[in-house]
Design an enzyme around this catalytic site. Structure first.
Site, PDB file in Angstrom:
ATOM      1  N   HIS A  68     -35.906 -13.350 -82.201  1.00  0.00           N
ATOM      2  CA  HIS A  68     -35.029 -12.423 -81.494  1.00  0.00           C
ATOM      3  C   HIS A  68     -34.310 -13.179 -80.379  1.00  0.00           C
ATOM      4  CE1 HIS A  68     -37.119  -9.441 -83.781  1.00  0.00           C
ATOM      5  NE2 HIS A  68     -36.330  -8.510 -83.310  1.00  0.00           N
TER       6      HIS A  68
ATOM      7  N   LYS B 200     -33.801   2.880 -77.545  1.00  0.00           N
ATOM      8  CA  LYS B 200     -32.337   2.971 -77.445  1.00  0.00           C
ATOM      9  C   LYS B 200     -31.839   4.323 -77.967  1.00  0.00           C
ATOM     10  CE  LYS B 200     -28.394   0.667 -79.473  1.00  0.00           C
ATOM     11  NZ  LYS B 200     -28.400   1.192 -80.802  1.00  0.00           N
TER      12      LYS B 200
ATOM     13  N   ARG C  33     -37.830  -2.466 -74.254  1.00  0.00           N
ATOM     14  CA  ARG C  33     -38.070  -2.703 -75.674  1.00  0.00           C
ATOM     15  C   ARG C  33     -39.567  -2.745 -75.974  1.00  0.00           C
ATOM     16  NH1 ARG C  33     -36.433  -7.550 -76.895  1.00  0.00           N
ATOM     17  NH2 ARG C  33     -36.682  -7.119 -79.093  1.00  0.00           N
TER      18      ARG C  33
END
EC number: 4.1.1.31
Length: 967
Positions: free
Chosen positions: A172, A601, A642
């Site tokens: 990531h 999100k 996250r």
């Protein structure tokens, strides 16, 4: 801090010393470490760029410190005037200097944490100060389970040797620091740790001082900016470097410590070498979800590269083992094997090894056996190298190791023989460490997961059904899809031939399955389906594996990410388990992945956290009902937005019975460096995961009371409503977000190989979670973390004042709720709405200012409600050490925030007028060359005015270092 005092301060470290709390324990060296590194750096800065530039750095720091004292926005304007008056070269140097100082502050902090840890271990004090919130020690966990919770040592040992923690390294794009710099940072860390060792001599100190100076200067002289995006192969090599540097030796060292801890509770056995306590997997080169650069060729390359690296690391150790295994007494079984090998080895080609290069005599039977292992490792490595370079190898398969059982067999024979001859103490030395490495890393070093979107499989099956002229798979109902898939899975005829018409995308999916069929099965772990919603998504992958002749099919793992998917997940998994063919296929084991990033999100942190909690409970209940052992795979990021946070707290706050000895979790981006960058960090990370997993299974957290659940359900509805109302429905939001943050400029950092958007066009929905969090982290407003909490708390308290007491009780007694609140409180401690206000003033159109003000009012209201529920007067009241660490960073970060805001203004508005003062960086002897101007030449093709793009990227990297996360 009074202004007159600030004017008298000669250097930044003098101000640092003013931040020391009234009482600091003897082992608290943080200020000392920080000041030492900064003194050295400022001297280097003066040597390289002159006193004028050093004074400008100090002027900026002082203005930031004044702002931090009173939060007077005028100080930010004064700071902005200083920064915008710098010419392009000086501007780059100032941004680079502050970014560098934040990296040095991080290194000082890491050395300090390790120092405190050693002090505690010497005292035998595990529950001191902040350790309760940051540590999970294996020895302390054993003692707690046995002495406090009255578990028998045998129960602890039995649970431990049957548990598995699988750490999955992902590429990531959140590691903003280049590998070249990470290595230099590691050497700075080493020098600093050695400088403060008790037994250092004057000569040692002088040499370490010189080394420290050299490494700090080398780091500053290195270009921090990646000039080209990394390829997936680059990412994989970067990830695998941690195995070479820390993990390879760290695993046996950690397992030895587990043996010692077991002995201390009365267990005289060692952890069996084949107990799967720790395993490693990777997504680097396997995660093709939204990343067109991960092709079947890339997947093949990274698997072969990992195989070559593993064989090379074993090969580099085998001669040390041969030196140790000089004994002649052995079992009959081993003697017979050694004599056979000795006879046959005389006919083989002699390889030019450094040691034991001649044939080993049969009087050294262990060396004969290990010599054969060495030959096969050499061939295994060379065959992987040939396949990687040329796609073919002339080394026959029978002379290499193709599976780990072949590799383990001769090593186990040596171990058994030593034990049978009364030499167990020798067997439990380097040979046991080697066996543990082989059991942990296998021949592939890590197992590669494949991740693909469910839609891509649907495209392939649609092409097949249309080619067979039986209709459009895409348009079929779920029932019809399942019926057809099961009928094909039960049959034996091939589904398609080489004449199947293929688009590039369809060929890519099928070629990936062909790579799975071609390479050894132990290269691969799970096949993860993102955007999975129904049983047919899983059955589709099973069918494609069969059609492409994957001999040992990968386990198929559905990934549930968005709020609606998490809510529907238990029913979807129950439908899957109801299919008899599938139930027989999985042999009572299933893995399900839950995504923390996209759920946050989609619905905001509060609702996502609660839905993730409930989904796990319900999934476990479904699995129990069908007699299936379920492993949860947690897709957590590094940031709180996250799903990030301290490892052991995250594990211990999971619902009861959801881990039961089996845990998979992603380790992403910058978290890999924070967890495995140094030997002591690697050791601590392995301890935390193993200890917390064991404790969660043997001493599960409490289940929430029915009234707590009801309140959480109600609050989650309000939190989601407010979050979506602002993020998705408010017409001004997207424009405000793009103007107020550096989201549009994120891609210029060249952090990762993956595009920042799933689709080139589109709004917040198509933006990936990492740049979404990144943008708000840069402005220190952290909107995705806290938005929704305030509305939820306000609703609950206004509905009934008793709810405030209930929330306070939940905070005190329920680990999940406490961890959720504490992490948001920590983010508030890192935040500063004053910086967001400056960005608004400079970057946002006036008609949106009122919208920004309303968001900042929401921020303050949420923060105050959160403190009320936690029973705190100030942020981080319960963790003064963390509060001190954050205060030390604030003035550096503020300078970079202001520099970023004004640089963005100049980039976006070329007519924005600034007046440069004379160039302040000193010149070399030849007048045509100024050191600061050299930086501009590193980016000759920038589309902006000279120096602006590099200054912006350096501020982004510096702020990421200061916040200790990117996205």
């Amino acid at each position: 801090m009074a202004n007159r005092n600030l004017e008298k301060l000669a250097s930044i470290d003098a101000q640092l010393r003013l931040l020391v709390p009234g009482k600091v324990s003897e082992d608290d060296k943080l200020i000392e470490y920080d000041a030492l590194l900064l003194d050295k750096f400022l001297d280097i800065l003066q040597d390289l760029h002159g006193e004028g530039l050093k004074e400008t750095v100090q002027e900026c720091y002082e203005l930031s410190a004044e702002y931090e004292g009173k939060h007077d926005p005028k100080k930010l304007e004064e700071l902005g005037n200083v920064l915008t008056s710098l010419d392009p070269g000086d501007s780059i140097v100032i941004a680079k200097a502050f970014s560098h100082m934040l990296n040095l502050a991080n290194l000082a902090e890491e050395v300090q944490i390790a120092y405190r840890r050693r002090i505690k271990l010497k005292k035998g004090d595990f529950a001191d100060e902040a350790s309760a919130t940051t540590e999970s020690d294996i020895e302390e966990t054993f003692k707690k389970l046995v002495h406090k919770l009255k578990k028998s040592p045998e129960e602890v040992f039995d649970a431990l040797k049957n548990q598995t923690v699988d750490l999955v390294f992902t590429a990531h794009p959140t590691q903003s620091v280049r590998r070249s710099l990470l290595q230099k940072h590691g050497r700075i860390r080493d020098c600093l740790a050695q400088l403060y060792a008790k037994d250092i001599t004057p000569d040692d100190k002088q040499e370490l001082d010189e080394a420290l100076h050299r490494e700090i200067q080398a780091a500053f002289r290195t270009d921090e900016i990646r000039r080209t995006p990394p390829t997936p192969q680059d990412e994989m090599r970067a990830g695998m470097s941690y195995f070479h540097e820390t993990i390879w030796k760290g695993v046996p060292k950690f397992l030895r410590r587990v043996d010692t801890a077991l002995k201390n509770i009365g267990i005289n056995e060692r952890v069996p070498y084949n107990a799967p306590l720790i395993q490693f997997s990777s997504w680097m080169g396997g995660d093709r979800d939204g990343n067109p650069r991960v092709t079947p060729e890339v997947t093949r390359d990274v698997c072969l590269l990992a195989r070559m690296m593993a064989a090379n690391m074993y090969f580099s150790q085998i001669e040390d083992l041969m030196f140790e295994m000089s004994m002649w007494r052995c079992s009959d079984e081993l003697r017979v094997r050694a004599e056979e090998l000795h006879r046959s080895s005389s006919k083989r080609d002699v390889k030019h090894y450094i040691e034991f290069w001649k044939q080993v005599p049969p009087t050294e039977p262990y060396r004969v056996i290990l010599g054969d292992v060495r030959d096969k490792l050499y061939n295994t490595r060379e065959r992987a190298r040939h396949l990687l370079a040329h796609d073919v190898s002339d080394i026959p398969e029978e002379s290499v190791y193709t599976n780990v059982e072949q590799f383990l067999e001769p090593l186990e024979l040596c171990y058994r023989s030593l034990c049978a001859c009364g030499d167990r103490v020798i067997a439990d030395g380097s040979l046991l460490d080697f066996l543990r490495q082989v059991s942990t890393f296998g021949l592939s070093l890590v197992r590669l997961d494949i991740r693909q979107e469910s839609d891509r499989h649907t495209d392939v099956l649609d092409a097949i059904t249309q080619h067979l002229e039986i209709g459009s798979y895409r348009e079929w109902s779920e029932e019809k899809r399942q019926e057809w898939l099961l009928s094909e899975l039960s049959g034996k005829r091939p589904l398609f031939g080489p004449d199947l018409p293929k688009t590039e995308e369809i060929a890519d999916v099928l070629d990936t399955f062909h790579v799975l069929a071609e390479l050894p099965a132990d290269c691969f772990g799970a096949y993860i389906i993102s955007m999975a919603t129904s049983p047919s998504d899983v059955l589709a992958v099973e069918l494609l594996q069969r059609e492409c002749h994957v001999k040992q099919p990968l386990r198929v793992v559905p990934l549930f990410e968005k709020l609606a998917d998490l809510e529907a997940a238990p029913a979807a998994v129950a439908r899957l388990f109801s299919i008899e063919w599938y139930k027989n296929r999985i042999d009572g084991k299933q893995e399900v992945m839950i995504g923390y990033s996209d759920s946050g999100k989609d619905a905001g942190r509060l609702s996502a956290a609660w839905q993730l909690y409930k989904a796990q409970e319900e999934l476990i209940n479904v699995a129990k009902k069908f007699g299936v052992k379920l492993t949860m795979f947690h897709g957590r990021g590094g940031t709180v937005g996250r799903g990030g946070g301290p490892t052991h707290l995250a594990i211990l706050s999971q619902p009861p019975e959801t881990i039961h000895g089996s845990l998979r979790v992603t380790v992403q981006g910058e978290v890999i460096e924070q967890s495995f960058g140094e030997e002591h960090l690697c050791f601590r990370t392995l301890q935390r995961f193993c200890a917390a997993t064991l404790e969660h299974g043997m001493n599960p957290p409490i289940s929430p009371r029915p009234e707590w659940r009801a309140l959480m359900d109600e609050m989650a509805v309000y939190a989601t409503e407010q979050y979506r109302e602002i993020v998705f429905k408010e017409p001004r939001f997207v424009e405000y977000f793009r103007l107020a943050t550096p989201e549009l400029e994120y891609g210029r950092m060249n952090i990762g190989s993956r595009p920042s958007k799933r689709k080139p066009s589109g709004g917040i929905e198509s933006l990936r979670a990492i740049p979404w969090i990144f943008a708000w982290t840069q402005t220190r407003f952290h909107l995705p973390v806290w938005l929704g909490f305030g509305a939820a708390f306000k609703y609950a308290i206004e509905k009934d004042i008793k709810n405030l007491h209930m929330l306070q009780e939940m905070y005190k007694t329920w680990p999940f709720f406490r961890v959720t609140i504490d992490l948001v409180e920590m983010v508030f401690a890192k935040g500063d709405p004053g910086i967001a206000a400056l960005n608004d003033k400079l970057l946002v159109s006036e008609d949106l200012w009122s919208f920004g003000e309303s968001l900042r009012a929401n921020y303050e209201e949420t923060k105050n409600l959160l403190l009320k529920i936690a029973g705190h007067k100030d942020l981080l009241e319960g963790d003064p050490y963390l509060r001190q660490r954050l205060r030390l960073r604030d003035s550096y970060i503020t300078t970079l925030n202001v520099c970023q805001a004004y640089t963005l203004k100049r980039i976006r508005d070329p007519n924005y007028h600034v007046t440069f003062r004379p160039h302040i960086s000193k010149e070399y002897s030849e007048p045509s060359s100024k050191p600061a101007d050299e930086y501009i030449k590193l980016n000759p093709k920038s589309e902006y005015a000279p120096g602006l793009e590099d200054t912006l990227i350096l501020t982004m990297k510096g702020i990421a270092a200061g916040m200790q996360n990117t996205g």
